[in-house]
Design an enzyme around this catalytic site. Structure first.
Site, mmCIF file in Angstrom:
data_model
loop_
_atom_site.group_PDB
_atom_site.id
_atom_site.type_symbol
_atom_site.label_atom_id
_atom_site.label_comp_id
_atom_site.label_asym_id
_atom_site.label_seq_id
_atom_site.Cartn_x
_atom_site.Cartn_y
_atom_site.Cartn_z
ATOM 1 N N GLY A 162 -13.306 -4.159 -0.313
ATOM 2 C CA GLY A 162 -14.776 -3.901 0.149
ATOM 3 C C GLY A 162 -15.407 -2.529 -0.786
ATOM 4 O O GLY A 162 -16.556 -2.528 -1.099
ATOM 5 N N ARG A 207 1.267 -0.710 -0.224
ATOM 6 C CA ARG A 207 0.391 -0.006 0.194
ATOM 7 C C ARG A 207 0.866 1.136 0.124
ATOM 8 O O ARG A 207 0.251 2.156 -0.684
ATOM 9 C CB ARG A 207 -1.277 -0.031 0.979
ATOM 10 C CG ARG A 207 -1.904 -1.352 1.063
ATOM 11 C CD ARG A 207 -3.008 -0.996 2.277
ATOM 12 N NE ARG A 207 -3.843 -1.671 1.659
ATOM 13 C CZ ARG A 207 -4.976 -2.174 3.220
ATOM 14 N NH1 ARG A 207 -4.422 -2.312 4.087
ATOM 15 N NH2 ARG A 207 -6.290 -3.740 2.981
ATOM 16 N N LYS A 211 -20.638 -17.368 0.273
ATOM 17 C CA LYS A 211 -21.425 -16.774 0.677
ATOM 18 C C LYS A 211 -22.132 -16.185 -1.000
ATOM 19 O O LYS A 211 -21.872 -15.364 -1.172
ATOM 20 C CB LYS A 211 -21.690 -16.053 2.089
ATOM 21 C CG LYS A 211 -21.816 -16.538 3.128
ATOM 22 C CD LYS A 211 -21.890 -16.330 4.231
ATOM 23 C CE LYS A 211 -21.843 -17.004 5.412
ATOM 24 N NZ LYS A 211 -21.912 -16.487 6.403
ATOM 25 N N GLY A 262 -10.652 -9.906 -2.345
ATOM 26 C CA GLY A 262 -9.394 -10.966 -1.272
ATOM 27 C C GLY A 262 -8.407 -11.650 -1.569
ATOM 28 O O GLY A 262 -7.775 -12.337 -1.902
HETATM 29 P P1 AMP Z 1 -15.295 -15.508 0.422
HETATM 30 O O1 AMP Z 1 -14.739 -14.144 1.228
HETATM 31 O O2 AMP Z 1 -16.992 -15.295 0.345
HETATM 32 O O3 AMP Z 1 -15.157 -14.352 -1.403
HETATM 33 O O4 AMP Z 1 -15.354 -16.929 0.166
HETATM 34 C C1 AMP Z 1 -13.916 -16.695 0.136
HETATM 35 C C2 AMP Z 1 -13.685 -18.482 0.620
HETATM 36 O O5 AMP Z 1 -14.770 -18.477 0.286
HETATM 37 C C3 AMP Z 1 -13.029 -18.965 0.758
HETATM 38 O O6 AMP Z 1 -12.658 -19.318 2.060
HETATM 39 C C4 AMP Z 1 -13.224 -20.640 0.419
HETATM 40 O O7 AMP Z 1 -12.203 -21.595 1.404
HETATM 41 C C5 AMP Z 1 -14.805 -20.747 0.556
HETATM 42 N N1 AMP Z 1 -14.931 -21.428 0.256
HETATM 43 C C6 AMP Z 1 -15.086 -21.757 -1.441
HETATM 44 N N2 AMP Z 1 -15.721 -22.799 -2.569
HETATM 45 C C7 AMP Z 1 -16.535 -23.355 -1.523
HETATM 46 C C8 AMP Z 1 -16.884 -24.505 -0.696
HETATM 47 N N3 AMP Z 1 -18.221 -24.887 -1.331
HETATM 48 N N4 AMP Z 1 -18.032 -24.491 0.233
HETATM 49 C C9 AMP Z 1 -17.554 -24.233 1.907
HETATM 50 N N5 AMP Z 1 -16.746 -22.904 0.915
HETATM 51 C C10 AMP Z 1 -15.976 -22.749 -0.045
#
Ligand code: AMP
Length: 396
Positions: free
Chosen positions: A377, A35, A198, A354
């Protein structure tokens, strides 16, 4: 519009809101200087133009007033070395010392103010606090894209004290230009790939992009909410039950907009969220009881890679599986490699968020894509179609 390129900085004091929120270890050494490094070109441009620079930033999340571990003085040696000038420091971002040091600042000199968040007025967007900071300089430069989605005193409120002298620095300018290229000027076919745990964090992105994209690829944990919405059997995979209706609506809207909606046809499923249990490839809508899908399967990888390689504009946010575990990183790696190949063949690719940034770097492909957004974000809110207060304050 005034820009950092056409502004005359000669004998001007520039107040730059930078993002020097860098990680420090227990000896107060910087463990990742990205940064700070990114802000150097903006600072040097102003110094070379005959101006002086007053730097404002936050560091960490101090709770109640000053805390040694969040002092910006720890970054002084690195910053001075990187700029090649000795950076002055004010132990309080407002008050007598800051006033004196900014008043006597000469062209070519740099002053760093102590952590803005030692005052709760910063995050509250307090106008009187903003006016005290504004009094130190002649021109306001916002170069902190990562906080542009916050209406804080230094990121947004201050701009109103510089109606004719407010501009974006290079980081801000680059981020906006590259994201706008995807949101406003995408050369078709335009493909968006979304993954991660999610649906809840991503649904607004999907909704904002439905009338712009040709192909929408969904992987990661979020795929199972859609697969369940279509009547599939997902075992113990991650599902957000309360978003199943939303997912149904999104699928319907995608069809209405003639978007090709790609969900994985297969998944790599395991009996536990662990790298140490046996896994098997199953149909993504036939996940056995007690199994959870932790990556996209090989058929999906091939289909997705083909779509990506036939695209001219690509936006990727979120891993395809639990890429932190070696058994479930194949999908994410395959997507990263397909994006790199597409870029080599002339596509414009933007990676943001990220985990996808971490993934692209993990596979050594950081320099094989067109642009990596560091906005986190702020970037997500921007592609959700939200107006970022820090951007609006400078543009308005
Ligand atoms: P996000 O912060 O929502 O972009 O989520 C990122 C996280 O999603 C990472 O740490 C991944 O390990 C997790 N992830 C990706 N695919 C899956 C899955 N099929 N089941 C559970 N966690 C997952």
């Amino acid at each position: 519009m005034k820009t950092i390129e056409n502004y005359n900085f000669n004998s001007k004091k520039a107040l730059i809101r930078v993002d020097f929120n860098v990680p420090l270890n227990e000896n107060y050494e910087i463990t990742d200087t990205t940064r700070i490094d990114a802000a150097i070109s903006t600072i040097k441009k102003i110094l070379n133009g005959g101006g002086s620079v007053i730097l404002m930033s936050h560091l960490g999340r101090p709770k109640e007033g000053p805390e040694e571990k969040f002092s910006l003085k720890h970054i002084l040696p690195y910053l001075s070395g990187k700029l090649g000038v000795e950076v002055l420091f004010a132990n309080d971002c407002i008050g007598r010392e800051a006033k004196e040091k900014s008043t006597t600042l000469q062209p070519g000199e740099v002053l760093l103010l102590e952590n803005l968040r030692f005052y709760k007025e910063e995050t509250k967007g307090d106008k009187s606090f903003a006016s005290k900071l504004a009094a130190f300089g002649d021109v306001y430069v916002n170069d902190a894209f990562g906080t542009a989605h916050r209406a804080h005193a230094s990121t947004t409120v201050m701009a109103q004290f510089f109606p004719n002298d407010k501009i974006f620095g290079y980081i801000m300018g680059n981020e906006l230009q590259n994201i706008d290229r995807v949101l406003l000027d995408a050369v078709k076919p335009f493909t968006v790939i979304l993954g991660g745990a999610k649906v809840s964090g991503k649904i607004e992105i999907v909704n904002n992009l439905l009338d712009k994209v040709d192909n929408l690829i969904i992987g990661g944990g979020m795929m199972f909410t859609f697969i369940k919405a279509l009547g599939g059997k997902v075992g113990d995979s991650l599902v957000e039950e309360d978003l199943i209706d939303t997912a149904k609506r999104t699928l319907y809207n995608a069809k209405k907009n003639r978007v090709n909606f790609y969900l994985p046809v297969d998944t790599i499923a395991a009996e536990a969220f662990s790298n140490d249990v046996a896994s098997q490839i199953v149909a993504s809508d036939e996940v056995p009881d007690h199994y959870m899908g932790l990556d996209i399967g090989p058929k999906s990888m091939r289909t997705f890679a083909k779509v990506i390689e036939n695209s001219s504009t690509i936006l990727w946010n979120g891993p395809m599986g639990v890429f932190e575990m070696s058994n479930f990183e194949g999908g994410t790696k395959a997507i990263a490699e397909a994006i790199a190949r597409a870029t080599q063949n002339g596509a414009f690719s933007l990676i943001g968020g990220g985990d996808s940034v971490a993934a692209i770097n993990k596979y050594g492909l950081g320099d094989k894509v067109s642009y990596i957004s560091t906005g986190g974000g702020a970037m997500l809110e921007y592609i959700e179609g939200k107006k970022l207060p820090g951007v609006a304050a400078v543009k308005g």
